[in-house]
Design a protein around this motif. Structure first.
Motif, PDB file in Angstrom:
ATOM      1  N   GLN A   1      -8.310   2.499  -2.449  1.00 19.77           N
ATOM      2  CA  GLN A   1      -7.825   3.876  -2.400  1.00 19.77           C
ATOM      3  C   GLN A   1      -6.584   4.050  -3.276  1.00 19.77           C
ATOM      4  O   GLN A   1      -6.419   5.061  -3.958  1.00 19.77           O
ATOM      5  CB  GLN A   1      -7.514   4.262  -0.958  1.00 19.77           C
ATOM      6  N   LEU A   2      -5.704   3.051  -3.265  1.00 19.37           N
ATOM      7  CA  LEU A   2      -4.507   3.099  -4.106  1.00 19.37           C
ATOM      8  C   LEU A   2      -4.901   3.143  -5.575  1.00 19.37           C
ATOM      9  O   LEU A   2      -4.339   3.911  -6.363  1.00 19.37           O
ATOM     10  CB  LEU A   2      -3.620   1.889  -3.810  1.00 19.37           C
TER      11      LEU A   2
ATOM     12  N   GLU B   1      -3.467  -5.943  10.222  1.00 18.07           N
ATOM     13  CA  GLU B   1      -4.642  -5.250   9.704  1.00 18.07           C
ATOM     14  C   GLU B   1      -5.688  -6.254   9.230  1.00 18.07           C
ATOM     15  O   GLU B   1      -5.366  -7.364   8.810  1.00 18.07           O
ATOM     16  CB  GLU B   1      -4.244  -4.328   8.546  1.00 18.07           C
TER      17      GLU B   1
ATOM     18  N   TYR C   1      -6.192   6.565  -6.344  1.00  9.72           N
ATOM     19  CA  TYR C   1      -5.101   7.544  -6.324  1.00  9.72           C
ATOM     20  C   TYR C   1      -4.329   7.537  -7.641  1.00  9.72           C
ATOM     21  O   TYR C   1      -3.954   8.584  -8.164  1.00  9.72           O
ATOM     22  CB  TYR C   1      -4.168   7.230  -5.155  1.00  9.72           C
TER      23      TYR C   1
ATOM     24  N   TYR D   1      -2.753  -8.052  -2.567  1.00  8.71           N
ATOM     25  CA  TYR D   1      -1.979  -7.874  -1.324  1.00  8.71           C
ATOM     26  C   TYR D   1      -1.896  -9.235  -0.630  1.00  8.71           C
ATOM     27  O   TYR D   1      -2.921  -9.863  -0.355  1.00  8.71           O
ATOM     28  CB  TYR D   1      -2.645  -6.864  -0.389  1.00  8.71           C
TER      29      TYR D   1
ATOM     30  N   ALA E   1      -9.853  -3.678   6.000  1.00  4.86           N
ATOM     31  CA  ALA E   1      -9.041  -2.467   5.966  1.00  4.86           C
ATOM     32  C   ALA E   1      -8.053  -2.507   4.795  1.00  4.86           C
ATOM     33  O   ALA E   1      -7.829  -1.497   4.111  1.00  4.86           O
ATOM     34  CB  ALA E   1      -8.287  -2.308   7.285  1.00  4.86           C
ATOM     35  N   LEU E   2      -7.461  -3.673   4.557  1.00  4.11           N
ATOM     36  CA  LEU E   2      -6.503  -3.809   3.452  1.00  4.11           C
ATOM     37  C   LEU E   2      -7.197  -3.650   2.101  1.00  4.11           C
ATOM     38  O   LEU E   2      -6.666  -3.008   1.192  1.00  4.11           O
ATOM     39  CB  LEU E   2      -5.802  -5.156   3.537  1.00  4.11           C
TER      40      LEU E   2
ATOM     41  N   ILE F   1       0.872  -1.176   0.000  1.00  6.50           N
ATOM     42  CA  ILE F   1       0.000   0.000   0.000  1.00  6.50           C
ATOM     43  C   ILE F   1       0.908   1.225   0.000  1.00  6.50           C
ATOM     44  O   ILE F   1       1.189   1.829   1.030  1.00  6.50           O
ATOM     45  CB  ILE F   1      -0.945   0.014   1.218  1.00  6.50           C
ATOM     46  N   ASP F   2       1.388   1.595  -1.165  1.00  6.10           N
ATOM     47  CA  ASP F   2       2.416   2.626  -1.289  1.00  6.10           C
ATOM     48  C   ASP F   2       1.937   3.685  -2.272  1.00  6.10           C
ATOM     49  O   ASP F   2       1.645   3.384  -3.434  1.00  6.10           O
ATOM     50  CB  ASP F   2       3.719   1.983  -1.776  1.00  6.10           C
TER      51      ASP F   2
ATOM     52  N   LYS G   1      -7.773  -0.040   1.462  1.00  5.51           N
ATOM     53  CA  LYS G   1      -6.536   0.653   1.081  1.00  5.51           C
ATOM     54  C   LYS G   1      -6.150   0.356  -0.366  1.00  5.51           C
ATOM     55  O   LYS G   1      -5.646   1.233  -1.076  1.00  5.51           O
ATOM     56  CB  LYS G   1      -5.410   0.256   2.035  1.00  5.51           C
TER      57      LYS G   1
END
Length: 281
Positions: free
Chosen positions: A206-207, A195, A210, A187, A199-200, A161-162, A203
């Motif tokens: 969201q990645l 986590e 983004y 992932y 939640a993962l 998650i970068d 994320k």
């Protein structure tokens, strides 16, 4: 994928890799250069007929190069492709000559065939493909015998998650567009991760938002190691290519830390696209 370099040793595996590279180049309107590397070790020199060629690297390389060129002309005639690959013969260690030739030809992709490796051979020496993957300044596609570009319909992208890997993910997006593939963000949750899956997953979504990714799915899988998680997931997705970064570890650091990407290359049956993270973050 405009200038593709392929190490070529006349094996059935390297012929398959050459066909794969030519198909890529035709689709991308690019060009292919096949590189045949002669490693004249002392053992090889001692095996030569003393009444044959003079023991001199120039004369031996010249004769081997002449024969390799003739053999490649025969292979090229059997390919039945509109694109004419170039051919070079060099002397030295394969991974070093590949890197040198990348700079000389301004190649932007390497395609290599691999049989994988295991056990003590993998630990102590690794395959030629591993060494090239670890050191190459450009992306590498590692394939097994018989794989074709029209079979690739899914890109599996194991990721952390970068939010600071713009140049690397730009390449992943370009790869997805080229193959017209669905992208699978993966992932691998190992036992030390605390986590929740929910939640993962959030994320990962969201990645994707983004980086403005399209036509993607997100997955969280549980495994004892990242390598095992990637291999198991890839085995369930037909027509896939795994796309990963490699840290380019060498020497003692490589023996102690290894590389997840290199391990996946050695043990998967899917083609694997890699590039050095240090070059693309």
């Amino acid at each position: 994928m405009k200038k593709i370099l392929i190490p070529f040793d006349f094996s059935a595996l390297s012929v398959s890799a050459l066909r794969f590279a030519l198909d890529l180049a035709e689709a991308a309107q690019g060009e292919v250069t096949a590189l045949h590397v002669v490693n004249m070790t002392p053992a090889y020199l001692e095996s030569l007929d003393p009444n044959g060629y003079p023991i001199g690297s120039a004369s031996i390389l010249s004769e081997l190069g002449r024969q390799a060129t003739l053999d490649f002309a025969r292979v090229r005639g059997e390919l039945k492709t509109q694109l004419e690959p170039g051919f070079r013969v060099e002397q030295g260690l394969l991974h070093q000559i590949v890197i040198k030739t990348v700079h000389e030809t301004q190649a932007d992709l390497i395609v290599m065939g691999t049989n994988g490796s295991s056990g003590i051979t993998e630990l102590m020496l690794g395959s030629n493909t591993e060494k090239v993957v670890r050191m190459a300044p450009i992306p590498v596609i590692s394939i097994h015998k018989g794989q074709k570009i029209n079979q690739i319909r899914n890109i599996i992208f194991p990721t952390t998650i970068d939010l600071d890997q713009h140049r690397f993910i730009w390449q992943i997006r370009a790869l997805q567009i080229f193959f017209k593939a669905q992208l699978h963000l993966l992932y691998v949750k190992t036992p030390d991760c605390k986590e929740t899956d929910k939640a993962l997953t959030a994320k990962l979504e969201q990645l994707a938002a983004y980086y403005d990714l399209k036509d993607f799915t997100v997955h969280v899988t549980h495994a004892a190691s990242e390598e095992k998680g990637v291999l198991r997931f890839a085995s369930r997705i037909p027509g896939s290519m795994v796309a990963m970064a490699t840290h380019g570890y060498t020497g003692l650091t490589h023996l102690m830390l290894g590389s997840i990407a290199e391990n996946v290359i050695n043990h998967t049956h899917e083609p694997v696209w890699t590039c050095r993270l240090s070059e693309h973050i």
